[in-house]
Design an enzyme around this catalytic site. Structure first.
Site, PDB file in Angstrom:
ATOM      1  N   TYR A 138       3.651  -0.474 -10.278  1.00 40.37           N
ATOM      2  CA  TYR A 138       4.919  -0.925  -9.711  1.00 40.37           C
ATOM      3  C   TYR A 138       5.543  -2.100 -10.474  1.00 40.37           C
ATOM      4  CZ  TYR A 138       3.618   1.726  -5.484  1.00 40.37           C
ATOM      5  OH  TYR A 138       3.266   2.701  -4.584  1.00 40.37           O
ATOM      6  N   LYS A 185      -9.982   3.829  -8.427  1.00 38.76           N
ATOM      7  CA  LYS A 185     -10.155   5.204  -8.913  1.00 38.76           C
ATOM      8  C   LYS A 185     -10.860   5.102 -10.266  1.00 38.76           C
ATOM      9  CE  LYS A 185      -9.317   9.670  -8.581  1.00 38.76           C
ATOM     10  NZ  LYS A 185      -9.924  10.533  -7.541  1.00 38.76           N
ATOM     11  N   ASP A 217      -9.151   8.322  -2.921  1.00 40.77           N
ATOM     12  CA  ASP A 217      -9.003   9.588  -2.176  1.00 40.77           C
ATOM     13  C   ASP A 217     -10.025   9.669  -1.035  1.00 40.77           C
ATOM     14  OD1 ASP A 217     -10.770   9.610  -4.312  1.00 40.77           O
ATOM     15  OD2 ASP A 217     -10.320  11.652  -4.964  1.00 40.77           O
ATOM     16  N   ASP A 241      -0.357   0.019  -1.216  1.00 44.70           N
ATOM     17  CA  ASP A 241       0.889   0.456  -0.593  1.00 44.70           C
ATOM     18  C   ASP A 241       0.609   1.655   0.312  1.00 44.70           C
ATOM     19  OD1 ASP A 241       3.552   0.773  -0.040  1.00 44.70           O
ATOM     20  OD2 ASP A 241       4.026   1.794  -1.924  1.00 44.70           O
ATOM     21  N   ASP A 245       0.150   1.779   4.789  1.00 44.60           N
ATOM     22  CA  ASP A 245       1.022   2.564   5.672  1.00 44.60           C
ATOM     23  C   ASP A 245       0.194   3.513   6.534  1.00 44.60           C
ATOM     24  OD1 ASP A 245       3.242   1.335   4.572  1.00 44.60           O
ATOM     25  OD2 ASP A 245       4.403   3.195   4.482  1.00 44.60           O
TER      26      ASP A 245
HETATM   27 MG    MG Z   1       5.246   0.836   1.219  1.00 44.33          MG
END
Ligand code: MG
Ligand code: NAI
Length: 355
Positions: A138, A185, A217, A241, A245
Site C-alpha cells: 500500500y 506469507k 490464509d 487490512d 475487517d
Molecule cells: Mg480496510
C-alpha cells in the site's frame, strides 16, 4: 493535565458519531483533572467541494499542533473514489503513523450478535490486531499502471519491520498477554521471510511471551474457527487490512470497531473503522460506539489514562443492556438514535467519574 485535541468530523455519518465522542471528551474535562481543549480541523469531501483541497493547510497545521486527533470518516458518493479519502493517507504519511491498532472485542451483551456459533466463540473474543501502516503493497512505492500491465511492489524494510514488531511485543507485555501471533506469507513472499526473521530476533528479548507464526490464509480460517486462541496479533499492511475487517464483523457490527493510527510519543489519530456510511447519513441512526471506543484508545495510548479508558469501556458494556442503535438492535432492548445512545453511555460514565 491540559491537552489539545484536533477534531475532524468528516463526511456522512462522521459528524454524527464524532459529536457523541465530543460529549465524552467534555465529560472527562468536566469531571476529572484532565482538560481537553477541542479544536476543529476540517477535512474530507465537503471541504474539498468548498476549497478544492481535502486537507487544507490550515487544518493540517492544527492537527500537527495537537496532542491527538479524533477523526470521523471521509468520503462522499458524488465524488470520484479517493478524492476525499486521500486525506487519510496524507495524515497517516505526514505524521508517520506506523502503527494501526485495532482491538476486536466481543462484549458480553452482544454475544448473540456474533455470527459464530457458541462453540466457536469459546472463551470469548478479545484480540488486538497491530498492523504495519506505512509499508508493503500500500505504500505506492514502485507502483505502475500501464495499458496491459500493472505492478505494485511489496517493500518491507528492516526499520519498518523492527519498529512495528517491537511495538507489538511491548504492547503484549503491557497488557499482560501470554501469546503473540505473527501473520505472514513466508512460504511464498520474500518480504514475509524478512518479517519472520525479525519477529524471532526481537522475540528473543521477550522470553516469557509465547510466539507463533501463522500464514495469512490459514489465519483467516483460524480467526473464525477459534478466535479465542488469539491475543496480540501483529502483521503487515495488507494482511492487517484484511484480517481486521474480518475481525470487525465478529463483534456484532462495523459500527462497534475502533482504531488508532499511532506514532508512539507523537500525535496519533483515533477513528472508528467504518466509513462515512452515506446510506444512513443524516438519519441519526449510526452506531456511535466505534467512535467512543476510539476515545478509549486515545486515553490509554496517547495519555496513559488507563482508569478513564476502563470506565469508558464499562459504561459501554452496561449501556448495551439498555439501549442499542439499529445495527445491533434486539427485541426487549430499546432501539435508540445515535444521540440517545451517546447520552446513555455519557450518563453511565458521568456516574462513575463523579465517584
Ligand atoms: Mg480496510
Ligand atoms: P461504510 O463503513 O461507510 O459502510 C458500510 C456499511 O456499514 C453500510 O451499510 C453502513 O450503513 C454500515 N455502517 C457503517 N458505519 C456504521 C455505523 N456507525 N453504524 C451503523 N452502521 C454503519 O463503508 P462504505 O460504504 O464502503 O464506504 C462509504 C464511504 O466511506 C466511501 O466513500 C469510503 O471510501 C469511505 N470510507 C472512509 C473511511 C475513513 O474515512 N476512515 C473508511 C472506510 C470507508
Amino acid at each position: 493535565m491540559k491537552k489539545k485535541i484536533a477534531i475532524t468530523k468528516g463526511d456522512g455519518v462522521g459528524p454524527e458519531v464524532v459529536d457523541e465522542g465530543i460529549k465524552i471528551l467534555k465529560l472527562i474535562t468536566n469531571y476529572t483533572d484532565f482538560e481537553f481543549n477541542l479544536v476543529e480541523a476540517p477535512a474530507g469531501g465537503n471541504v474539498y467541494k468548498q476549497y478544492g483541497d481535502n486537507l487544507p493547510q490550515k487544518s493540517f497545521e492544527i492537527i500537527k499542533s495537537a496532542d491527538a486527533l479524533l477523526f470521523g470518516a471521509v468520503g462522499l458518493p458524488d465524488l470520484p473514489p479517493g478524492v476525499a479519502e486521500s486525506a487519510i493517507l496524507k495524515i497517516r504519511q505526514g505524521l508517520d503513523l506506523f502503527v494501526n491498532l485495532r482491538p476486536i472485542k466481543l462484549y458480553e451483551p452482544l454475544k448473540n450478535r456474533c455470527p459464530l456459533k457458541e462453540e466457536f466463540i469459546g472463551e470469548g473474543i478479545d484480540i488486538t490486531f497491530i498492523r504495519e501502516n506505512t509499508e508493503g503493497l500500500y505504500s505506492n512505492y514502485g507502483s505502475k499502471l500501464e495499458n496491459n500491465k500493472a505492478e505494485s511492489v511489496m517493500l518491507y524494510t528492516r526499520k519498518g519491520c523492527e519498529r512495528i514488531i517491537k511495538y507489538a511485543f511491548e504492547y503484549a507485555t503491557k497488557v499482560k498477554h501470554q501469546k503473540i501471533t505473527s501473520v505472514d506469507k513466508a512460504n511464498l513472499l520474500k518480504p514475509s521471510q524478512l518479517w519472520r526473521k525479525i519477529f524471532h530476533e526481537i522475540g528473543e528479548g521477550y522470553p516469557t511471551l509465547a510466539k507463533e507464526d501463522i500464514y495469512i490464509d490459514a489465519f483467516c480460517q483460524w480467526l473464525i474457527r477459534a478466535p479465542y486462541k488469539f491475543q496480540t496479533v501483529v502483521t503487515g499492511n495488507m494482511f492487517g487490512d484484511i484480517i481486521s475487517d474480518e475481525g470487525a464483523f465478529l463483534i456484532g457490527s462495523l459500527g462497534m470497531a475502533s482504531s488508532g493510527n499511532i506514532h508512539p510519543g507523537k500525535i496519533s489519530m483515533y477513528e472508528p473503522i467504518h466509513g462515512s456510511a452515506p446510506d444512513i447519513a443524516g438519519k441519526n441512526i449510526a452506531n456511535p460506539i466505534g467512535t467512543i471506543l476510539s476515545i478509549k484508545l486515545m486515553m490509554q495510548e496517547s495519555f496513559n489514562l488507563m482508569e478513564i479508558a476502563n470506565e469508558i469501556e464499562i459504561a459501554i458494556d452496561q449501556a448495551l443492556y439498555e439501549g442499542r442503535t439499529i445495527d445491533i438492535q434486539e427485541t426487549n432492548i430499546k432501539t435508540m438514535s445515535t444521540q440517545d445512545m451517546g447520552d446513555l453511555i455519557a450518563n453511565k460514565l458521568k456516574e462513575s467519574l463523579k465517584k
